[in-house]
Write a protein that holds these residues in place. Sequence first.
Motif, PDB file in Angstrom:
ATOM      1  N   GLN A  20       0.191  -6.063  53.285  1.00 16.98           N
ATOM      2  CA  GLN A  20       0.712  -6.602  52.196  1.00 16.98           C
ATOM      3  C   GLN A  20      -0.350  -6.820  51.065  1.00 16.98           C
ATOM      4  O   GLN A  20      -0.199  -6.160  49.930  1.00 16.98           O
TER       5      GLN A  20
ATOM      6  N   SER B 167       3.283  -3.719  61.570  1.00 17.32           N
ATOM      7  CA  SER B 167       2.738  -4.977  61.643  1.00 17.32           C
ATOM      8  C   SER B 167       3.417  -5.798  63.048  1.00 17.32           C
ATOM      9  O   SER B 167       4.335  -6.074  63.042  1.00 17.32           O
TER      10      SER B 167
ATOM     11  N   THR C 241       0.588  -8.485  59.006  1.00 13.84           N
ATOM     12  CA  THR C 241       1.634  -8.337  58.090  1.00 13.84           C
ATOM     13  C   THR C 241       0.862  -8.671  56.646  1.00 13.84           C
ATOM     14  O   THR C 241       1.161  -8.057  55.669  1.00 13.84           O
TER      15      THR C 241
END
Length: 712
Positions: A699, A689, A695
């Motif tokens: 996740q 990322s 990110t």
Amino acid sequence: MRSLVLALLASTSLMTASHAAEPTPAKAEIRTPLSELGKDDPYLWMEEIEGTRAMDWAKARNGKTLPVLQGDARYATLEAQALAILNAKDRVPGVSFGGDGSLRNFWQDASHVRGLWRQTTLESYRTAEPVWETILDIDALSKAENANWVYKGASCLPPEETRCLITLSNGGKDAVTVREFDTSTRSFVAGGFNLPEGKQNYSWLDKDTLLVAREWEPGQVTKSGYAYVLKTMKRGQPLSAAQEVYRGTETDVSVSPFVLRDADGVTQAVIAYRGVTFFESEKHLLTDKGSVKLDLPLKSSIQALVDGQMVVLLEQDWAEKGFKTGDLISFDLAALKAAPATTKAMLVLRPTARQSVEQVTTTRTKLVVALLDNVRGVAQVLTHGAKGWSAQTLALPANASIGLGSSAEKDERLFVTVTGYLTPSTFWLADAGSLKLEQVKASPARFDASTHVVEQFEATSTDGTKVPYFVVRPRAAKSDGNSPTLLYAYGGFQVSMTPAYSGVMGKLWLERGGTYVVANIRGGGEFGPAWHAAGLKENRQKVYDDFFAVSQDLITRKITSPRRLGIMGGSNGGLLMGVALTQRPELYNAIVVQVPLFDMIRYSQIGAGASWVGEYGDPAIPSERAVIAKYDPYSNLRAGQKYPEVFIETSTKDDRVHPAHARKAAARLEELGYPVLYYENIDGGHAASANLAETARRQALEYVYLSRKLMD
């Protein structure tokens, strides 16, 4: 700082080239030509990192995976929660001391996706709302230059630290561009230093000179893809005019400069690190008359210079000198330069069997050491005197991880962080002279931790070794095997897995009833270099046995069950996930494989793989390949097994662990008839990322997958 971090940076006035002596070859097996390894692999075309066929394949898999995971009713909420935490305005900014006494910070949020490099004063930092001045806006720079810049840091020339080398990466790659920047004018220096993109190690020599190790001529890199020729580069010179000062060999991992400066920023020694392997390095003192090889073990690392003492961490026994693996020792630097062969070292600190030196830093006159004691942090201040070294302990919170941050060097101040699985990070300003501590910042909680508890257990591995692990779970959880449990581990390169607060993990997993486990398996550094060495090369299976022992212990204690147990790991930990898939699939119902190594027969030919033979062994050597072949996930994938549906992630821009590992793993599993979820981020480098939005997406995808497999 450990010896595995070979890209050390440095500086002084050097004009004489020096060459590394060729090592005396040992009697060796006949090497298998690399062209023969995996030559029949039908997926070799995936190793063309941005080849049309490979990219089309990756985009097609993204097109199948993203609708499944993003189409889950939970995805939007989880992504929004992750992004809110990552972009939160009330995050505590970590800071470093500038040469003028300012505090500097790199910051990203929703308005500054690529980030701001900025500064404030200590007085302002102590307030709830510090006033920041922008030094460099990476979003604005990228827009102005129509570039995909990812900020990789700044190296500033002491003591003023107004001239800085800014490191910029295209999309997050390890290969970087380096440009000179003036913090006083807030601008790049016209006609200043500008190093074109490459994997390079560099440092200030003086205000008009750099030390640079890079690919000076096409193909002038090691088998690992790193530089082995070190040169000085003068201001205004083209690359072609740089003067060679040290040369390693193509079979090394890399060569890099390392400087020892005193607290006033004056260079006291310049050293060329010759990385013979990933963990072994020769240290050559560079002088105007050439180089002198220092009498230090190959597995050792120079940590600091304080009070005239050069501090070294030993990662192997030095029996003839009376020192042991894990010892911190020191030399009088002036005496060492005058008589390198006869200067004696003294012991600074000797960890116990359950301790290890995790970090070392200095203030103006003090050495500060962060220790792990049974995987819990302790910070000691050491003072050099006529009778040797004496130690005092900083009275920081117990049962937590302690991280040493930036030190002022003009005085005895340094920043220290304290964190735990359920305890948000606190930021302390410590005075290493008076041992006074001031808590200056505390991160706000990102999830409700009041219902959870942290426990530490031990599992017994196959050979009887006790392997500790942490469990973070709801206090009211029943021991009936029904807790959705995520087990994380790494197990390599002497990297320690220590307690740390993760707001995203807590919000997206713990707060939703999940249990989180971290295993301190061999291969890591939790108990020093010996814990790492116990899992190297021919002993690699011990790392995996440790992991399986922890997995089984969780099941035996009825913390969870195979139906509710999922695992996650990245890079070397991604290899661990592949081994778990192929050796013990019955233990798990979910496996997140992040930026993995997977094809271990060809790993030394892919990306930066050749640099890791010190960890895994060399596939070109038949006896070492035989060991690797036993655990190699790629060649051990079989039809008709009860593999769980895995989630494999990688990044196109990862020029460290090549995305071909992940691509080939997914393709082979599909070929054998197994369902696979695969996601390849086009940017992101080895972190998968490049910014906070990417990110958060990654996740959220992971926790949707884990929820589907372990909670539903």
